[in-house]
Design an enzyme around this catalytic site. Structure first.
Site, PDB file in Angstrom:
ATOM      1  CB  ALA A  79      40.972   2.686  -1.951  1.00  0.00           C
ATOM      2  CE  LYS A  91      56.744 -15.556 -16.580  1.00  0.00           C
ATOM      3  NZ  LYS A  91      55.584 -15.026 -17.258  1.00  0.00           N
ATOM      4  N   GLY A 144      51.341  -0.179 -13.232  1.00  0.00           N
ATOM      5  CA  GLY A 144      50.781   1.037 -13.823  1.00  0.00           C
ATOM      6  C   GLY A 144      50.558   2.121 -12.790  1.00  0.00           C
ATOM      7  CG  HIS A 199      78.419 -16.512 -38.398  1.00  0.00           C
ATOM      8  ND1 HIS A 199      77.292 -17.250 -38.680  1.00  0.00           N
ATOM      9  CD2 HIS A 199      79.477 -17.362 -38.505  1.00  0.00           C
ATOM     10  CE1 HIS A 199      77.642 -18.494 -38.955  1.00  0.00           C
ATOM     11  NE2 HIS A 199      78.962 -18.583 -38.848  1.00  0.00           N
TER      12      HIS A 199
HETATM   13  P1  NDP Z   1      44.713 -16.164 -21.699  1.00  0.00           P
HETATM   14  O1  NDP Z   1      43.619 -15.246 -22.032  1.00  0.00           O
HETATM   15  O2  NDP Z   1      46.028 -16.039 -22.370  1.00  0.00           O
HETATM   16  O3  NDP Z   1      44.234 -17.666 -21.883  1.00  0.00           O
HETATM   17  C1  NDP Z   1      43.067 -18.143 -21.273  1.00  0.00           C
HETATM   18  C2  NDP Z   1      42.873 -19.566 -21.707  1.00  0.00           C
HETATM   19  O4  NDP Z   1      41.807 -20.127 -20.975  1.00  0.00           O
HETATM   20  C3  NDP Z   1      42.529 -19.673 -23.175  1.00  0.00           C
HETATM   21  O5  NDP Z   1      43.198 -20.781 -23.694  1.00  0.00           O
HETATM   22  C4  NDP Z   1      41.018 -19.885 -23.157  1.00  0.00           C
HETATM   23  O6  NDP Z   1      40.563 -20.666 -24.219  1.00  0.00           O
HETATM   24  C5  NDP Z   1      40.844 -20.662 -21.872  1.00  0.00           C
HETATM   25  N1  NDP Z   1      39.540 -20.448 -21.268  1.00  0.00           N
HETATM   26  C6  NDP Z   1      38.928 -19.281 -20.992  1.00  0.00           C
HETATM   27  N2  NDP Z   1      37.743 -19.494 -20.413  1.00  0.00           N
HETATM   28  C7  NDP Z   1      37.594 -20.815 -20.320  1.00  0.00           C
HETATM   29  C8  NDP Z   1      36.552 -21.657 -19.828  1.00  0.00           C
HETATM   30  N3  NDP Z   1      35.446 -21.152 -19.305  1.00  0.00           N
HETATM   31  N4  NDP Z   1      36.731 -22.982 -19.905  1.00  0.00           N
HETATM   32  C9  NDP Z   1      37.856 -23.498 -20.431  1.00  0.00           C
HETATM   33  N5  NDP Z   1      38.871 -22.767 -20.909  1.00  0.00           N
HETATM   34  C10 NDP Z   1      38.734 -21.433 -20.858  1.00  0.00           C
HETATM   35  O7  NDP Z   1      44.820 -16.056 -20.126  1.00  0.00           O
HETATM   36  P2  NDP Z   1      45.904 -16.510 -19.098  1.00  0.00           P
HETATM   37  O8  NDP Z   1      45.133 -16.820 -17.877  1.00  0.00           O
HETATM   38  O9  NDP Z   1      46.826 -17.534 -19.648  1.00  0.00           O
HETATM   39  O10 NDP Z   1      46.736 -15.172 -18.911  1.00  0.00           O
HETATM   40  C11 NDP Z   1      46.058 -13.950 -18.611  1.00  0.00           C
HETATM   41  C12 NDP Z   1      46.777 -12.790 -19.219  1.00  0.00           C
HETATM   42  O11 NDP Z   1      47.941 -12.525 -18.470  1.00  0.00           O
HETATM   43  C13 NDP Z   1      47.263 -13.003 -20.639  1.00  0.00           C
HETATM   44  O12 NDP Z   1      46.292 -12.690 -21.587  1.00  0.00           O
HETATM   45  C14 NDP Z   1      48.429 -12.094 -20.726  1.00  0.00           C
HETATM   46  O13 NDP Z   1      47.959 -10.834 -21.127  1.00  0.00           O
HETATM   47  C15 NDP Z   1      48.942 -12.034 -19.316  1.00  0.00           C
HETATM   48  N6  NDP Z   1      50.151 -12.857 -19.163  1.00  0.00           N
HETATM   49  C16 NDP Z   1      51.270 -12.532 -19.845  1.00  0.00           C
HETATM   50  C17 NDP Z   1      52.402 -13.301 -19.728  1.00  0.00           C
HETATM   51  C18 NDP Z   1      53.626 -12.941 -20.500  1.00  0.00           C
HETATM   52  O14 NDP Z   1      53.694 -11.816 -20.988  1.00  0.00           O
HETATM   53  N7  NDP Z   1      54.588 -13.841 -20.656  1.00  0.00           N
HETATM   54  C19 NDP Z   1      52.448 -14.476 -18.865  1.00  0.00           C
HETATM   55  C20 NDP Z   1      51.199 -14.738 -18.201  1.00  0.00           C
HETATM   56  C21 NDP Z   1      50.116 -13.954 -18.354  1.00  0.00           C
HETATM   57  P3  NDP Z   1      40.308 -20.041 -25.693  1.00  0.00           P
HETATM   58  O15 NDP Z   1      41.644 -19.840 -26.299  1.00  0.00           O
HETATM   59  O16 NDP Z   1      39.518 -21.098 -26.371  1.00  0.00           O
HETATM   60  O17 NDP Z   1      39.547 -18.793 -25.464  1.00  0.00           O
END
Ligand code: NDP
Length: 466
Positions: free
Chosen positions: A116, A51, A15, A437
């Site tokens: 910064a 990744k 960004g 197809h």
């Molecule tokens: P997400 O927000 O996708 O997932 C976080 C996961 O961690 C959820 O399953 C959540 O559970 C769990 N969680 C959160 N807090 C706790 C806790 N205290 N204890 C146990 N489990 C917990 O985050 P990610 O880290 O996977 O990815 C971050 C962001 O990065 C994504 O939201 C996305 O925007 C971006 N990203 C995009 C990708 C792509 O476009 N292909 C690839 C990787 C990242 P619950 O569901 O129950 O809340």
């Protein structure tokens, strides 16, 4: 008042770099950018790019198996050389970093390799002691992985660490059920680690369409992941060179590494925003209006630090719109209501745009079209893996308001579906396209009858085979 710069950008991720390049290169603004780490930010250096290259690397064994299914009797992936891969990966990231830096230099952006912080609403203080003023300041510092807040959590790794490991782990626990947990489990399993996933929910990928979640969850098991749902680590301890995990409920297990994929938080700590009165949200995100302007008029923010839609292309669009609006006299806002996303699992990806079936059902009457089938390529090679495609359509032949795909290269397909959906295309307009197809994507224009009607106030009904 005169300033050193028209714009000072804090953060050299997707960004920030886009905003700086457009403001300076297109509109002639005097721009500086500070980045304390490698230019390119999370996506380029420790996220999307490495990744996805690792996803490709991790598929060798599966591709060899498929080749055997096509008659290549000796096909085998051989041995994976992690060190060789890492070396090559680092070279690629250095090349991309150079391209990002080169783009800024070509646009006459002054680059400061320093951390910064804000000293006042128009002044940035660098870690080398330098103070510089700017008419506008753009916060584009992204986010950082968060650990779950349990005893011993410092013994666990975060997503950044995967690309820096000296050796691949033999036995690894991935904690979480989101994008990163799914993708990292896929990578590590494909590269030969024994992978366990612990997720507190009952199906991976909360927020996605429930049917896609079921398929994605089952697929992890199919590729050999030991998936433990509705469980969560309660504490980590060091035990004989391993990490002992005590799960809630009392079970224990030992792993070479534990990797937390438990979400990310905005990177605002230590920036001095509080002192300036910049309004922050509960997760520490910079609160901005539709023009990405914060509560302090000279300070703007784009990307993950605003915690709106945390995806690279969204940050890029926000940065571009900001530069057009403030420096190009072309006011432009980002429409955050429609964006595609893909989770790069294997063999099938999950990709999605628009409303899920559950969201559509809550909003009113919709028709759901579903195609579920075994793709010819994997079927021929001997796999039973199913692909699923789903269109959510306003009842009575209206617009296509959601599309969800679980299948090979689903991300590529959803990118193209985003075009007609952004134009408000109806199901009839989808169907007017003659199928190509044999492809997977032809299913998107050949689903003739809805599988079910939803959102009809408790009388949802299944129509029968589509
Ligand atoms: P997400 O927000 O996708 O997932 C976080 C996961 O961690 C959820 O399953 C959540 O559970 C769990 N969680 C959160 N807090 C706790 C806790 N205290 N204890 C146990 N489990 C917990 O985050 P990610 O880290 O996977 O990815 C971050 C962001 O990065 C994504 O939201 C996305 O925007 C971006 N990203 C995009 C990708 C792509 O476009 N292909 C690839 C990787 C990242 P619950 O569901 O129950 O809340």
């Amino acid at each position: 008042m005169t300033f050193d710069y028209d714009l000072f950008v804090i953060g050299g991720g997707s960004g920030g770099v886009r905003a700086a390049r457009i403001a300076a290169g297109e509109y002639g603004a005097r721009v500086a950018l500070a980045e304390e780490s490698r230019m390119g930010g999370t996506c380029v250096i420790r996220g999307c790019v490495p990744k996805k290259l690792m996803i490709f690397a991790s598929q060798a064994e599966a591709l060899a198996a498929e080749a055997r299914g096509f008659g290549w009797t000796q096909a085998t992936a051989g041995l994976f050389d992690w060190q060789a891969f890492r070396h090559k990966l680092d070279g690629e990231l250095t090349r991309l970093e150079g391209a990002y830096t080169g783009g800024l230099v070509a646009a006459n952006v002054d680059i400061h390799k320093a951390r910064a912080r804000l000293a006042d609403a128009h002044t940035v203080e660098l870690s080398n002691g330098q103070r510089l003023t700017a008419k506008h300041i753009l916060i584009a510092v992204g986010g950082r992985p968060q650990r779950p807040g349990i005893p011993g959590e410092e013994l666990g790794l975060i997503s950044d660490d995967l690309f820096l490991m000296e050796d691949l782990p033999g036995r690894v626990l991935v904690v979480g059920g989101g994008f990163i947990a799914c993708e990292y489990a896929t990578i590590l399993a494909g590269l030969g680690s024994r992978v366990t996933v612990a997720y507190r929910g009952d199906a991976m990928l909360r927020g996605f369409d429930a049917e896609m979640r079921r398929f994605a969850t089952e697929q992890l098991r199919m590729i050999g992941v030991d998936l433990r749902l509705e469980t969560d680590p309660a504490r980590l301890d060091r035990r004989d060179g391993a990490v002992r995990v005590t799960f809630r409920g009392g079970d224990t297990d030992d792993f070479d590494h534990v990797m937390f994929a438990t979400g990310r938080v905005p990177n605002t700590a230590g920036l001095g925003l509080d002192d300036l009165g910049v309004a922050l949200g509960p997760r520490g995100q910079v609160l901005v209006d539709e023009w990405s302007q914060s509560s302090v008029p000279s300070i703007f923010a784009v990307g993950d630090v605003t915690d709106r839609v945390n995806l690279t292309p969204v940050a890029i669009r926000e940065g571009h719109c900001f530069a057009d609006t403030v420096f190009g006299a072309r006011p432009r806002k980002v429409d955050h209501s429609l964006f595609g996303a893909a989770v790069y699992t294997r063999p099938h990806e999950v990709a999605s745009i628009g409303l899920t079936e559950e969201e559509a059902g809550e909003r009113g009457p919709h028709d759901v079209y579903v195609a579920s089938f075994r793709p010819m390529r994997s079927l021929f090679a001997g796999s039973d893996a199913r692909a699923v495609m789903k269109l959510i359509v306003e009842a009575g032949g209206g617009r296509v308001v959601g599309c969800h795909i679980f299948g090979p290269e689903a991300g590529e397909m959803i990118q193209l579906v985003a075009i007609p959906m952004g134009m408000g295309a109806t199901k009839a307009q989808f169907d007017a396209a003659i199928a190509v197809h044999p492809t997977l994507a032809e299913e998107l224009v050949t689903m003739r009858r809805p599988a079910r009607h939803i959102g009809m106030g408790g009388s949802d009904k299944t129509v029968g085979a589509a």
